[in-house]
Design a protein around this motif. Sequence first.
Motif, short mmCIF file in Angstrom:
data_model
loop_
_atom_site.label_atom_id
_atom_site.label_comp_id
_atom_site.label_asym_id
_atom_site.label_seq_id
_atom_site.Cartn_x
_atom_site.Cartn_y
_atom_site.Cartn_z
N LYS A 76 71.33 68.69 -15.23
CA LYS A 76 70.49 67.53 -15.18
C LYS A 76 70.09 67.38 -13.76
O LYS A 76 70.99 67.17 -12.74
N PRO A 91 75.69 67.96 -19.86
CA PRO A 91 74.60 67.88 -19.09
C PRO A 91 74.92 68.73 -17.68
O PRO A 91 74.17 69.46 -17.08
N VAL A 134 65.30 67.01 -27.70
CA VAL A 134 66.05 67.80 -26.66
C VAL A 134 65.00 68.15 -25.61
O VAL A 134 64.81 67.84 -24.47
N THR A 175 68.79 59.12 -20.06
CA THR A 175 68.41 60.35 -20.54
C THR A 175 69.79 61.01 -20.59
O THR A 175 69.99 61.58 -21.69
N LEU A 233 64.51 64.80 -23.58
CA LEU A 233 65.59 64.75 -22.73
C LEU A 233 65.40 65.83 -21.47
O LEU A 233 66.42 65.67 -20.74
N ILE A 239 71.84 62.62 -23.81
CA ILE A 239 72.30 63.98 -24.11
C ILE A 239 73.66 64.03 -24.36
O ILE A 239 74.13 64.85 -25.33
#
Length: 562
Positions: free
Chosen positions: A136, A26, A99, A15, A103, A19
């Motif tokens: 993230k 991230p 997103v 993921t 994500l 991104i």
Amino acid sequence: MSQELSEQEEQRRLTLQKIRELGMEPYPAEAFEVTHFAESIKAEFQEHQTVQIAGRMMSQRIMGKASFAELQDSSGRIQVYFNRDELCPGEDKTLYNEVFKKLLDLGDFIGITGQVFKTQVGEISVNVTSFKLLSKALKPLPLPKTDADGNTHDAFTDPELRYRQRYVDLVVNPKVKETFVTRSKVFSVMRKIFDQHGFLEVETPILQPIPGGAAARPFITHHNALDIPLYLRIANELYLKRLIVGGFDGVFEFAKDFRNEGMDRTHNPEFTVMELYVAYKDYRWMMEFTENLLQEIALAVCGTTEIRVGQNNISLKAPFKRVTMREAILEHTGYDIADKSEEQLRSICAALNIETQPEMGVGKLIDEIFGEKCEGNYLNPTFITDYPIEMSPLCKRHRDNPSLTERFELMINGKEVANAYSELNDPIDQRERFETQLQLSERGDNEAMFIDQDFLRALEYGMPPTSGIGIGMDRLVMLLTNNHSIQEVLFFPQMRPEKTVSLSELDKAILSICTDTAQLLSDARSKVDCSNKQWDLSVKHLTKNQLVKVYKEQDELLIKKV
RNA sequence: GAUUCCGUAGCUCAGCUGGUAGAGCAAUACACUUUUAAUGUAUGGGCCCUGGGUUCGAAUCCCAGCGGAAUCACCA
């Protein structure tokens, strides 16, 4: 550190890639402006108010073109609402479809901008107009859920994991966070009160050449430049008294002390004590000060003086009961310990079924009786006063009885919370008391005190009459937060290191030969079939990981298991 | 230090007297515009703490080790 990744961790790394491929960062560098907090938005509900909030996404309920999520910030959680066409008014629905829905993972930090509103069900929420990934999370959080009846499901409860990964515990268990907020509040309330009295907060050495002020086994370390041993302090008492000698009227320190002893529910090798010394006061003044202090702390922190600890209701309303040590023992055992000899006390112990050791003196024996038969009975705060002189080498002789001292311990919920004296300021008496301690130590009491010559010199310059107190902060916090274990009130309680050493076949072979009793290194060597180089490498590996020990004794090299 | 109990998926836990590993949540895919333990359908995911032993066969029985918890002992 090359650990296999779980399926979910692999997934999140993928993921992360996606991104970046979309051109998003991230882990952005720039600040995100936070204008509101979850709790304040809910407490001061204002429809249509525009807010910017940031925190972890803790749950997601996706229903096609609209979704709900929960954002958790330092104050609590608030529901946020994502509507596809409000979030993406144009043709491009990537932000919502890709997103947000795919994500973002639970645990990610996001910042959102939106308007406050109430849903049909009446939950105050934020309607998101834009959001930004702030950080993230690559590992999935354990996610306890609370149902409509308030029951928690799948709580993160394993104590080992909770203590080792306190950061996860704090994210996921709000009660834990509360405990530490309360802990911090207790400290700041005390500081405020001391400040109002004009007492000075000070810092004294943690590395001490002589570990004084208490009786306990110290941690020892070494200073290379001076080439001397240094001890981690077991107490700071003697240093604070030096400051009273120096002319301060009131000094206090919140001190980490270190004791190299067992660990259990109420003991951690490092713990926090607040010590306070006030000139021209005695222990009677200190009792009054202490009961008022505790009452104020309870009011400030719990909002009441009536607290519940486990099964017990305890009142921290001043004044507290005062009971002398002699009365306490008389009441709970029927024996009067006044003016009893060591032999007489030993037979009282025998009659009460209390085990004694030959190295115990009068003080220890009385302490033993009190600890065994009395201590646990004092649930409501009680000052136990007037301890026998043998137990209290730093405490002034009692004004009415030279075999006693002007000392009190404060017992709450059957445990000692504070210990205080009219401080001994007679340098000659103090020197004699230290010498008595030295004799005890020679008798086998490995906790008797060291003699600190410089401290005696300080007393010889003159110390005003002073009363001092030490309060076990961890235990106090345990009481005020109704926690049963010291580990629950320390962010990072001491644990055995979790790293398991990876051993080669040869390592294991050598380890299996070594026993608790030492053997000659050459004998052990002859039992293993390998090259000298392999042997050397393997033994070094094992000693480095503290599994075996190699040492010299009378020119013989010995090896044994640690 | 002693005794007892525990160690299985990211989390919480089942798994009987030995027979190729299970659930819920989380994850993945699809559906769903005010839900709230969201829902429905499908899918993937395991050194069953480690090492020995018993056995045709061990997550399960035995021994040892590692880690944790509780009780006791120790502890101003």
